[in-house]
Write an enzyme that holds these catalytic residues in place. Structure first.
Site, PDB file in Angstrom:
ATOM      1  N   ALA A  13     -19.403  11.042 -50.609  1.00  0.00           N
ATOM      2  CA  ALA A  13     -18.866  10.659 -51.908  1.00  0.00           C
ATOM      3  C   ALA A  13     -18.726  11.897 -52.786  1.00  0.00           C
ATOM      4  CB  ALA A  13     -19.778   9.634 -52.578  1.00  0.00           C
ATOM      5  N   CYS A  14     -17.861  11.786 -53.765  1.00  0.00           N
ATOM      6  CA  CYS A  14     -17.631  12.852 -54.726  1.00  0.00           C
ATOM      7  C   CYS A  14     -18.970  13.283 -55.338  1.00  0.00           C
ATOM      8  CB  CYS A  14     -16.680  12.345 -55.808  1.00  0.00           C
ATOM      9  SG  CYS A  14     -16.196  13.593 -56.986  1.00  0.00           S
ATOM     10  N   PRO A  15     -19.228  14.547 -55.480  1.00  0.00           N
ATOM     11  CA  PRO A  15     -18.342  15.703 -55.278  1.00  0.00           C
ATOM     12  C   PRO A  15     -18.504  16.392 -53.924  1.00  0.00           C
ATOM     13  CG  PRO A  15     -20.285  16.460 -56.414  1.00  0.00           C
ATOM     14  CD  PRO A  15     -20.478  14.960 -56.147  1.00  0.00           C
TER      15      PRO A  15
END
Length: 75
Positions: A13-15
């Site tokens: 998942a981001c980042p």
């Protein structure tokens, strides 16, 4: 497209896709191509913006079966 290095960022998942992309591209020489595979939908905009802001070139991106694939050429 032929790549000099592949990065599997699927499931991150981001980042993290951006963090791992930066780490991987730092290992390449100028002009070499990094292939990144991710499943985070936000990676499409994030990687394009990151490449633009760092001077690297996003050569191509595509989505197939929920997997986003990007080819980024190091500046």
């Amino acid at each position: 497209m032929n790549a000099d290095k592949q990065l599997d960022a699927k499931g991150l998942a981001c980042p993290m896709p951006i963090v791992r992309t930066k780490q991987a591209i730092d290992e390449l020489a100028s002009g070499q191509i990094l292939e990144v595979q991710a499943t985070d939908k936000g990676a499409r905009n994030d990687l394009a913006a990151w490449a633009n802001s760092t001077g690297h070139k996003l050569l191509e991106s595509r989505e197939e079966n929920g997997i986003l694939t990007f080819w980024i050429q190091k500046k």
